[in-house]
Enzyme design. Sequence first.
Site, PDB file in Angstrom:
ATOM      1  N   ASN A  51      65.246   5.345  42.212  1.00  0.00           N
ATOM      2  CA  ASN A  51      66.518   5.571  42.864  1.00  0.00           C
ATOM      3  C   ASN A  51      67.251   6.747  42.227  1.00  0.00           C
ATOM      4  OD1 ASN A  51      67.660   4.467  45.138  1.00  0.00           O
ATOM      5  ND2 ASN A  51      67.731   2.416  44.250  1.00  0.00           N
ATOM      6  N   CYS A 100      71.328  10.900  48.434  1.00  0.00           N
ATOM      7  CA  CYS A 100      70.078  10.175  48.172  1.00  0.00           C
ATOM      8  C   CYS A 100      68.890  10.839  48.854  1.00  0.00           C
ATOM      9  CB  CYS A 100      70.202   8.733  48.638  1.00  0.00           C
ATOM     10  SG  CYS A 100      70.455   8.560  50.421  1.00  0.00           S
ATOM     11  N   GLN A 146      73.249  10.367  41.509  1.00  0.00           N
ATOM     12  CA  GLN A 146      73.871  11.141  42.588  1.00  0.00           C
ATOM     13  C   GLN A 146      75.396  11.118  42.510  1.00  0.00           C
ATOM     14  OE1 GLN A 146      72.043   8.470  45.598  1.00  0.00           O
ATOM     15  NE2 GLN A 146      74.059   8.370  46.563  1.00  0.00           N
ATOM     16  N   HIS A 163      69.658   4.237  53.354  1.00  0.00           N
ATOM     17  CA  HIS A 163      69.452   4.833  52.032  1.00  0.00           C
ATOM     18  C   HIS A 163      68.026   5.369  51.962  1.00  0.00           C
ATOM     19  CE1 HIS A 163      69.619   5.398  47.731  1.00  0.00           C
ATOM     20  NE2 HIS A 163      68.673   4.496  47.510  1.00  0.00           N
TER      21      HIS A 163
END
Length: 356
Positions: free
Chosen positions: A314, A154, A148, A285
């Site tokens: 992630n 996210c 990102q 997150h």
Amino acid sequence: MKIHLTLSMGMLVLALAPAASSIDFTSAELSSEESTRQLYERWCKKYPDGRGCKDDDKSGRLDIFRSRAQEINIMNTGVIHNRRRLNEFSDITDDEFKETFGSCFLKSREELLEHDVITGDQFTFANDDIPDYVDWASRGAVTQVMNQGSCGACWAFAAAGAVEGIHMIENGILMQLSVQELLDCSISRGCDGGNAVKAFNHVIDADGIAKWEDNPYVATRLNCHKAQKVVTIGGYKFVPRFNETALEQAVASQPVVVSVDTTGWAKHYRAGRVFSGPCGQRPGHQALLVGYGTAQEQDIDGSNYTIDYWKIKNSWGIHRGEKGYYRLERGYEETGGLCGILRFAMYPVEPIELID
Ligand SMILES: *[C@@H]1O[C@H](CO)[C@@H](O)[C@H](O)[C@H]1NC(C)=O
Ligand SMILES: *[C@@H]1O[C@H](CO)[C@@H](O)[C@H](O)[C@H]1NC(C)=O
């Protein structure tokens, strides 16, 4: 919640733990400017996405790195086993960590209240017969790990990943979807944060989402523009909160968006081991839960124990975590799961292919 093991390992389904991959160092390496710089170069080889690694003049980053390393060195004084190591976050300050890795999931009071009253009547995975081990990444329902960058997107990566997963599982098509479209078009603060719920709402309201390559990610918010839609969803559902079984059932069926608190990761995360805290309970997150399992790890006295984990994908690039994935300890149901992982999880339903 380590379970010390006396029985035969054959009775358990164990996932192979990836090799430990954080960086150990000696205090001698911090003794001079030159050796510290060499340590930093070594760190950059391992973590090339570090902020100063591509700059010719690394002096600004080097100062932060040095003080991080000094902090760890002091904590390691006299420690032989389980020494702390440099990790992928060792070149940033606490404030930078929070900004980049810990505060891109925003939820309004209303959203949380709304979620609180959704008790899971809409939840459809009440199936007792779930496996001991699930990994959608190894089953080909997860696209490559992306980065990102310095944009807090996210929530958009997590939402896109969840749609990609169910699109593959139900329609047999694995296709990277446009995170940029979600960033540009969803009701959110763009790079300053958002919520996967808003991303799903956009896909529903706009009758679909384009593929990644038709609107590629540029890590900054642009005007919302039209590209050809390739898949849409019929809706999304929440996983009942504070219920580990429900989250296992959900992810046994498809990848799921989870919300986690990353407090504590900067100093305590270490690739190659399941992260078991310390961690906060206020998710800032969002990421994609792709499975769960049980790993075998070794204690400092050489004894073996098993540890249950969640596996998340992630959006921090492939050089962080375990090739971009992170494993967090499963358990702590009463308090919302480690890092609050049981607090705010959701998944899209009814994916419809729009082109052939
Ligand atoms: C957790 O969810 C399952 C369904 O997935 C349900 O059977 C069970 O009763 C729930 N547990 C609690 C404590 O609500
Ligand atoms: C722990 O597991 C490792 C690797 O499987 C093995 O070599 C070691 O002997 C085990 N230790 C004990 C105390 O059982």
